[in-house]
Design an enzyme around this catalytic site. Structure first.
Site, mmCIF file in Angstrom:
data_model
loop_
_atom_site.group_PDB
_atom_site.id
_atom_site.type_symbol
_atom_site.label_atom_id
_atom_site.label_comp_id
_atom_site.label_asym_id
_atom_site.label_seq_id
_atom_site.Cartn_x
_atom_site.Cartn_y
_atom_site.Cartn_z
ATOM 1 N N LYS A 13 0.822 -1.220 0.000
ATOM 2 C CA LYS A 13 0.000 0.000 0.000
ATOM 3 C C LYS A 13 0.857 1.271 0.000
ATOM 4 O O LYS A 13 0.565 2.210 -0.710
ATOM 5 C CB LYS A 13 -0.922 0.033 1.229
ATOM 6 C CG LYS A 13 -1.986 -1.021 1.259
ATOM 7 C CD LYS A 13 -3.022 -0.740 2.334
ATOM 8 C CE LYS A 13 -2.453 -0.626 3.730
ATOM 9 N NZ LYS A 13 -1.798 -1.855 4.219
ATOM 10 N N ARG A 88 -9.977 1.374 10.165
ATOM 11 C CA ARG A 88 -9.463 0.029 10.443
ATOM 12 C C ARG A 88 -10.588 -0.939 10.811
ATOM 13 O O ARG A 88 -10.403 -2.144 10.767
ATOM 14 C CB ARG A 88 -8.476 0.076 11.629
ATOM 15 C CG ARG A 88 -7.066 0.390 11.222
ATOM 16 C CD ARG A 88 -6.124 0.318 12.410
ATOM 17 N NE ARG A 88 -4.935 1.124 12.189
ATOM 18 C CZ ARG A 88 -3.891 0.756 11.470
ATOM 19 N NH1 ARG A 88 -3.882 -0.421 10.897
ATOM 20 N NH2 ARG A 88 -2.857 1.541 11.311
ATOM 21 N N ARG A 123 12.793 -10.916 3.901
ATOM 22 C CA ARG A 123 13.575 -9.677 3.912
ATOM 23 C C ARG A 123 14.782 -9.795 4.836
ATOM 24 O O ARG A 123 14.672 -10.364 5.931
ATOM 25 C CB ARG A 123 12.716 -8.512 4.427
ATOM 26 C CG ARG A 123 11.691 -8.001 3.465
ATOM 27 C CD ARG A 123 10.975 -6.840 4.129
ATOM 28 N NE ARG A 123 9.797 -6.413 3.395
ATOM 29 C CZ ARG A 123 8.823 -5.695 3.935
ATOM 30 N NH1 ARG A 123 8.871 -5.351 5.214
ATOM 31 N NH2 ARG A 123 7.781 -5.323 3.217
ATOM 32 N N ARG A 156 14.728 -8.443 10.645
ATOM 33 C CA ARG A 156 14.095 -7.617 11.682
ATOM 34 C C ARG A 156 12.975 -8.408 12.354
ATOM 35 O O ARG A 156 12.321 -9.245 11.723
ATOM 36 C CB ARG A 156 13.517 -6.342 11.069
ATOM 37 C CG ARG A 156 14.553 -5.402 10.482
ATOM 38 C CD ARG A 156 13.899 -4.152 9.952
ATOM 39 N NE ARG A 156 12.509 -4.442 9.601
ATOM 40 C CZ ARG A 156 11.615 -3.522 9.285
ATOM 41 N NH1 ARG A 156 11.938 -2.271 9.273
ATOM 42 N NH2 ARG A 156 10.382 -3.848 8.970
ATOM 43 N N ARG A 167 0.133 -10.298 12.577
ATOM 44 C CA ARG A 167 -0.404 -9.058 11.997
ATOM 45 C C ARG A 167 -1.485 -9.367 10.962
ATOM 46 O O ARG A 167 -2.481 -8.660 10.851
ATOM 47 C CB ARG A 167 0.724 -8.240 11.368
ATOM 48 C CG ARG A 167 1.636 -7.602 12.402
ATOM 49 C CD ARG A 167 2.812 -6.914 11.748
ATOM 50 N NE ARG A 167 2.414 -5.754 10.972
ATOM 51 C CZ ARG A 167 3.191 -5.179 10.051
ATOM 52 N NH1 ARG A 167 4.376 -5.672 9.783
ATOM 53 N NH2 ARG A 167 2.762 -4.122 9.386
#
Length: 218
Positions: A13, A88, A123, A156, A167
């Site tokens: 996004k 949200r 990542r 991370r 999440r």
């Protein structure tokens, strides 16, 4: 152009929001930015929000909606705005509807959860320089080390698979229902409802941008 951008964490996004805002000359509005600005400016709503945050609580919908209405009166919103990460929840969407906040489009960037997990958990970062890699899509020349310095790369905490899954579960239970909310509203009351569009978020950045801009002209 007044729109809401929906999509799971890691759906891309942020990248697409930047393109849309540039093309239409509109500000990107996130609740986090609004809260920080209001707290910094010391507005009555900002002070109320600060009190809640200082006590470790979640800022309620009434304060958030108040901040949104306040933010939309600012001159940079004259040509429109892009909401990122807001609303949200269904109550926030309902409150916006009751407050008469006009919207042109609700655009969903749809990426399957397994693709997001692969995208985010792969990542790797070089902390000192901010360089990022991906074990599959953009691997370093030597596994696990930075191309330039040869120092080790880290994953991370935010990118760990279990964190990403958590999440996504929160998104599925709280925010994903907004997709149905706006799709149904567009079906039931096309004259008043924003147009609901969904595009695939799989592909190159350029391909996805082309889909986004085509959807906003349809």
């Amino acid at each position: 152009m007044r729109l809401i951008l929906l999509g799971a964490p890691g759906a891309g996004k942020g990248t697409q929001a930047a393109f849309v805002c540039q093309k239409y000359g509109i500000p990107q509005i996130s609740t986090g930015d609004m809260l920080r600005a209001a707290v910094k400016a010391g507005t009555p709503l900002g002070l109320a929000a600060k009190q809640v945050m200082d006590s470790g609580g979640l800022v309620g919908d009434d304060i958030i909606i108040g901040l949104v209405k306040e933010r939309l009166t600012q001159p940079d919103c004259a040509k429109g705005f892009l909401f990122d990460g807001f609303p949200r929840t269904i109550p926030q969407a309902e409150a916006m509807k009751q407050a008469g906040v006009a919207l042109d489009y609700v655009l969903e960037i749809d990426v399957p959860f397994d693709a997001i997990v692969e995208r985010m958990s792969g990542r790797r970062s070089h902390v000192a320089s901010g360089r990022t890699y991906h074990v599959k899509f953009n691997p370093p020349k030597v596994d696990g080390v930075d191309d330039v310095t040869g120092e080790p790369l880290i994953q991370r905490d935010d990118d760990r698979e279990e964190t990403v899954m958590k999440r996504l579960q929160v998104y599925a239970s709280q925010t994903r229902p907004l997709v149905d909310y706006y799709a149904n509203w567009a079906k039931d009351d096309p004259a008043r409802a924003p147009k609901y569009r969904a595009i695939s978020g799989i592909g190159t950045v350029e391909e996805i941008t082309a889909r986004v801009l085509a959807a906003l002209e349809s």
